[in-house]
Design an enzyme around this catalytic site. Structure first.
Site, PDB file in Angstrom:
ATOM      1  CD  GLU A  18      -3.130   0.721   0.227  1.00 28.94           C
ATOM      2  OE1 GLU A  18      -2.567   1.773  -0.130  1.00 28.94           O
ATOM      3  OE2 GLU A  18      -4.320   0.464  -0.058  1.00 28.94           O
ATOM      4  NE  ARG A 101      -5.577  -2.490   9.053  1.00 30.22           N
ATOM      5  CZ  ARG A 101      -5.626  -2.009   7.820  1.00 30.22           C
ATOM      6  NH1 ARG A 101      -5.306  -0.746   7.560  1.00 30.22           N
ATOM      7  NH2 ARG A 101      -6.022  -2.779   6.811  1.00 30.22           N
ATOM      8  CD  GLU A 121      -9.514  -5.399   5.513  1.00 25.69           C
ATOM      9  OE1 GLU A 121     -10.130  -5.215   4.458  1.00 25.69           O
ATOM     10  OE2 GLU A 121      -8.283  -5.557   5.580  1.00 25.69           O
ATOM     11  CG  ASN A 154      -8.547   2.786   0.616  1.00 25.44           C
ATOM     12  OD1 ASN A 154      -7.324   2.916   0.598  1.00 25.44           O
ATOM     13  ND2 ASN A 154      -9.117   1.606   0.636  1.00 25.44           N
ATOM     14  CG  ASP A 204      -7.255   0.029  -2.050  1.00 26.94           C
ATOM     15  OD1 ASP A 204      -6.851   0.881  -1.239  1.00 26.94           O
ATOM     16  OD2 ASP A 204      -7.103  -1.189  -1.864  1.00 26.94           O
TER      17      ASP A 204
END
Length: 299
Positions: A18, A101, A121, A154, A204
């Site tokens: 990421e 988080r 998640e 995101n 995303d």
């Protein structure tokens, strides 16, 4: 259209790659592996990724004006000294929420670090809804909360005139815009500028090019799409050899290369055998557009 080329430059099988960001001073790409708990740096010269392990899920990394980096780590904003491999906490958010988080984060043109949270998640994109919030860390190290009830905070970026803030809450399947006040860092007047189509799947990470168009990585969609925020139209689709594309940024000497991160979490053996580059970092050349250099955190 010039001929688009896609190359996997770091096939490390990251769990959730990421937050790619180009570090011009180092001539290298920074990114994180969230669940792998490491901050990574890949140089086109050595072609070897380096990694610094951290003690919590690390979801974004940004440049810092005074040198080195700032990161979002668990529910903390933190400073990272690369050579010393030293992480120090700046401040913590969501103190009343033990199950959240940070997720994606980025620095605005005035040097403020925007980042949002989400619930941990249960499995990829399955989580307790409406647990996240969007925050800003100011250069004086104070924190402002903009709003809550976010699912998966995101992608984010700013228009070229700095008057619009673009933002993605993944499970809304929408790219949103806000009016932006660069002086104060305040946002308002939220509206949707693009709704994703079924095959594009989940929006995303996101970045902007020098023509003011947005690039969005589509998680489970195996692509990045280019959008016109003015018309709400999709202009281009670039498909990648992996499904779980997570984020994108421009980099390289003149910011004409696009780097795309991906994930392998949630994929079974059979799926991974079909996509051996899952969790890799990809370089796309020949797009014919350039990106905007990242802003450093001013604190």
């Amino acid at each position: 259209m010039s001929s688009v080329r896609i190359e996997c430059v770091a096939n490390e099988g990251y769990r959730i790659g990421e937050s790619p960001v180009w570090d011009e001073k180092e001539g290298a790409l920074l990114y994180v592996d969230i669940t792998g708990r490491k901050v990574c740096r890949w140089s086109p010269v050595t072609r070897q990724p380096q990694a610094i392990p951290v003690d919590a899920p690390v979801s974004s990394v940004a440049l810092r004006k005074s040198g080195d980096y700032v990161i979002t780590l668990g529910t903390r904003f933190a400073a990272l000294k690369w050579k010393e491999e030293l992480v120090t906490t700046i401040t913590q958010v969501d103190k009343d929420k033990p199950n959240t988080r940070f997720n994606d984060g980025k620095v605005d043109p005035a040097g403020r670090y925007f980042a949002g949270t989400m619930a941990e998640e249960i499995r990829p994109a399955v989580l307790e809804r409406h647990q996240g919030s969007l925050y800003t860390l100011f250069p004086d190290l104070s924190v402002v909360k903009h709003f809550d009830k976010v699912d998966i905070s995101n992608g984010l970026d700013w228009s070229l005139d700095h008057k619009t803030f673009f933002y993605i809450d993944s499970l809304s399947y929408s790219v949103d815009a806000f009016d932006y006040d660069l002086q104060t860092g305040k946002i308002g007047n939220r509206r949707s500028i693009y709704k994703l189509e079924k095959e594009e799947s989940i929006p995303d990470g996101m970045c902007i090019d020098t023509e003011g168009k947005l690039w969005v990585a589509c998680y489970d969609g195996g692509r990045v799409i280019r959008l016109d925020p003015e018309t709400g139209k999709r202009l281009q689709t670039v498909k990648l050899p992996v499904d779980k594309t997570t984020s994108c940024c421009f980099g390289g000497k003149d910011y004409s290369e696009m780097y795309v991160t991906s994930a392998s979490d949630g994929m079974d053996k059979e799926w991974l055998s079909r996509q051996p580059q899952a969790g890799g970092v990809f370089k796309i050349t020949g797009l014919g557009v350039k990106g905007v250099p990242p802003y450093p955190f001013a604190g």
